[in-house]
Design an enzyme around this catalytic site. Sequence first.
Site, short mmCIF file in Angstrom:
data_model
loop_
_atom_site.label_atom_id
_atom_site.label_comp_id
_atom_site.label_asym_id
_atom_site.label_seq_id
_atom_site.Cartn_x
_atom_site.Cartn_y
_atom_site.Cartn_z
N ASP A 123 -62.52 -58.79 -19.72
CA ASP A 123 -61.21 -58.22 -19.40
C ASP A 123 -60.38 -58.25 -20.67
O ASP A 123 -60.83 -58.76 -21.71
CB ASP A 123 -60.53 -59.00 -18.26
CG ASP A 123 -59.62 -58.10 -17.41
OD1 ASP A 123 -58.77 -57.41 -17.99
OD2 ASP A 123 -59.79 -58.09 -16.17
N TYR A 230 -55.35 -41.79 -9.22
CA TYR A 230 -56.42 -42.74 -8.93
C TYR A 230 -57.56 -42.04 -8.21
O TYR A 230 -58.73 -42.15 -8.58
CB TYR A 230 -55.85 -43.88 -8.08
CG TYR A 230 -56.85 -44.92 -7.65
CD1 TYR A 230 -57.59 -45.65 -8.57
CD2 TYR A 230 -57.00 -45.22 -6.29
CE1 TYR A 230 -58.48 -46.63 -8.16
CE2 TYR A 230 -57.88 -46.20 -5.87
CZ TYR A 230 -58.62 -46.89 -6.80
OH TYR A 230 -59.51 -47.86 -6.39
N LYS A 234 -61.40 -41.07 -9.53
CA LYS A 234 -62.59 -41.58 -8.85
C LYS A 234 -63.54 -40.44 -8.46
O LYS A 234 -64.76 -40.58 -8.57
CB LYS A 234 -62.18 -42.39 -7.62
CG LYS A 234 -61.59 -43.75 -7.95
CD LYS A 234 -62.58 -44.60 -8.76
CE LYS A 234 -62.06 -45.99 -9.03
NZ LYS A 234 -63.03 -46.81 -9.81
#
Length: 410
Positions: A123, A230, A234
């Site tokens: 991360d 979003y 996707k």
Amino acid sequence: MIQLLLKILTCEEDSVPDQTADSTVFQSGLLLDMKPGVRVCVPSAAVLGLFCRGCLSRSRSWPGRSFSSTSREMSRWNSQETSPPSPQENVRVLITGGLGQLGVGLAQMLRKQYGRDNVILSDIKKPPPHVYANGPFVYADVLDYKHLRELIVNNRVTWLVHYSALLSAVGEANVALARKINITGLHNVLDLALENCLRLFVPSTIGAFGPSSPRDPAPDLCVQRPRTIYGVSKVHGELMGEYLHHKYGLDFRCLRYPGVISVNTPPGGGTTDYAVQIFHDALSTGHHECYLRPDTRLPMMHISDCHRATVEFMQAPECQLSLRTYNIAAMSFTPEEVAQEIRKHLPHLKVTYNPDTVRQTIADSWPVRFDDTNARRDWGWAPAFGLEELVSDMLRSIRDKRTSEGLPVS
């Protein structure tokens, strides 16, 4: 005929073109014309059909360059280094976005099966001490292609789980950043998975559907047309992964997650986050203010079912998969239904409703149920948690967590 075949399988050095920024030169193999002025030399093993299924399709040629918007130079072919692991070799997993809701728990599950040091969390944030102590953690920015490539090569990664993304509500507040992380970062991961013959998992979401999609239930294959960045990103990921699978043999796998409910990670800007926050509020203050209408029905899933589905799907033989992107389902409920179930344990819970325009609009465009028939048929998916089991487990886990931290419990 034999002489002709030998000539095809061996490129003489004087027939190899000079290296350019747009093509990678191999010292032996078959030169293939990809487009005017660009040729790629594929190794002899590929001509004989001996290359790995995860890298190439036997009926198609290897791309002359990577697929992102910027020009990159592909690595030299090395069949020994880039072929997928045999059953005797260790699975080596890299998880991007590992400090989000899903990464730590998935790493824990995978480490039990493949060993502590074979699962690497990554991360851009500093991990808490317990995460750092439980196994390898590295800094990784999915927008930094070169560094991500170094991590994959140096750690001999074989599986890549790509969790880095901005969620629905946060993405709508910062579209430019969501586009960069969710799309540019995805392209980096796709390029590297293709180049290094990785088994790649990229989650999709309930948000990949839109208001014109079938809502009750939503099947695997239907009109999607999402209206959030979003969701758009996707759908883009689903289609790019499937395209690279069918054209070049990339072992791309994708599950459309419903709302995922967990204890250990605080809500991160998703439209379904109320279904996590309501449990914390029930045990801390006894009052929850919900940003959705009480009758807003959405698909949901306990996080342990989500992790188990991901691992079982990653382990499933390719021959069992009729799709590369599957719905998975467990339950669907409304805010009022989950509140009523919580009141069986905590009768004092009070819920007020103050719908947020952005999140309510997003929720109203999503399916109320998933059809996961194909996942159940192809690789045996079956959830363990229904609403009753989910509520009991969440209340017990949060109560234990608050008690261990010395916090009051309502």
